[in-house]
Design an enzyme around this catalytic site. Structure first.
Site, PDB file in Angstrom:
ATOM      1  N   SER A 160     -13.717 -75.054  40.391  1.00 47.83           N
ATOM      2  CA  SER A 160     -14.450 -74.192  39.477  1.00 47.83           C
ATOM      3  C   SER A 160     -13.498 -73.118  38.980  1.00 47.83           C
ATOM      4  O   SER A 160     -12.487 -72.827  39.635  1.00 47.83           O
ATOM      5  CB  SER A 160     -15.628 -73.532  40.213  1.00 47.83           C
ATOM      6  OG  SER A 160     -16.177 -72.454  39.472  1.00 47.83           O
TER       7      SER A 160
ATOM      8  N   TYR B 150     -18.622 -68.090  47.351  1.00 48.21           N
ATOM      9  CA  TYR B 150     -18.355 -69.257  46.503  1.00 48.21           C
ATOM     10  C   TYR B 150     -16.913 -69.219  45.996  1.00 48.21           C
ATOM     11  O   TYR B 150     -16.213 -70.242  46.014  1.00 48.21           O
ATOM     12  CB  TYR B 150     -19.337 -69.276  45.333  1.00 48.21           C
ATOM     13  CG  TYR B 150     -19.208 -70.491  44.448  1.00 48.21           C
ATOM     14  CD1 TYR B 150     -19.453 -71.766  44.937  1.00 48.21           C
ATOM     15  CD2 TYR B 150     -18.872 -70.365  43.097  1.00 48.21           C
ATOM     16  CE1 TYR B 150     -19.354 -72.889  44.127  1.00 48.21           C
ATOM     17  CE2 TYR B 150     -18.775 -71.475  42.277  1.00 48.21           C
ATOM     18  CZ  TYR B 150     -19.009 -72.737  42.798  1.00 48.21           C
ATOM     19  OH  TYR B 150     -18.902 -73.834  41.979  1.00 48.21           O
TER      20      TYR B 150
END
Length: 246
Positions: free
Chosen positions: A131, A144
């Protein structure tokens, strides 16, 4: 002989879209996820697709999948997720543990189990779905971002360690993707809050957009390695710079 592609987290979102796309590209696709009912529906639509119940946080589950494969030419480490948006100082340890277990250790288990088969294929491709959170940190994303930074580092290290072997290591780092369930999970089921993430954003990426990028990377000639592909919607210039319309 047809090539085999293994896709984790294939029951929805980017994983499902990738399984569909690679099947269309002519791969025998092994689609792994915990939600077997959804995988069976996918397999009913795509007769060449094999559904496998898979929990990447379980070594036993990963080993069983690896043992069932005659070959593996492509591994897409897609299983992952984000849980919670609390600041680091207020983060829930179980959320951080879960993100690390699924995103990082899950990818590690799959990579260790299938790298021998990728090498044996003579032209293996290992895809790490990270990501932009693995490149740039942001408030509320501590756990995250940490997990995705770890995955990104793993991809870089693998590329160094596997140099000279017939395996390409590709990192796909998407930005804003309107993917089924991702934001809802992060907001603990609050669909209204999840919808506000995309509010006013013209055309965020779709799961199909990311699957298209993955398919392009894995179908390049054997000597071409796409080290890292960052993909964002045109409306997103950076993590904190998103164009919105009223």
């Amino acid at each position: 002989m047809r090539k085999t592609a293994v896709v984790t987290g294939a029951s929805s979102g980017i994983g499902e879209a990738t399984a569909r796309r690679l099947a269309a590209e002519g791969y025998d696709v092994v689609a792994g996820a915990r939600r077997r009912d959804r995988l069976d529906k996918l397999a009913a639509e795509l007769p060449g697709l094999r559904a496998v119940t898979l929990d990447v946080t379980s070594q036993e589950s990963v080993d069983a999948l690896a043992a069932s494969l005659e070959r593996c030419d492509v591994l897409v480490n897609n299983a992952g997720g984000a849980f919670g948006l609390e600041p680091v100082t207020e983060g829930r340890l179980d959320d951080w543990q879960r993100m690390y277990d699924v995103n990082v250790l899950g990818s590690l288990r799959m990579t260790q189990a299938l790298t021998p088969k990728l090498i044996a294929s003579g032209d293996g491709v290992l895809v790490m779905l990270t990501s932009t959170a693995g490149l740039v940190s942001y408030e509320g994303g501590g756990g995250y971002c940490a997990a995705k930074h770890a995955q990104s580092s793993m991809a870089e290290t693998l590329r160094l360690e596997l140099v000279g072997r017939p395996v390409r290591v590709v990192e796909i780092a998407p930005g804003m993707v309107r993917s089924e369930g991702f934001a809802v999970t992060r907001f603990r089921g609050d669909e209204a809050a999840a919808a506000r993430v995309y509010e006013g954003v013209p055309d965020p990426l779709s799961s199909d957009d990311v699957a298209d990028a993955i398919a392009w990377c894995v179908t390049r000639p054997a000597h071409v390695n796409i080290d890292r592909l960052v993909i964002r919607p045109r409306a997103q210039a950076a993590q904190h710079k998103v164009h919105r319309v009223s």
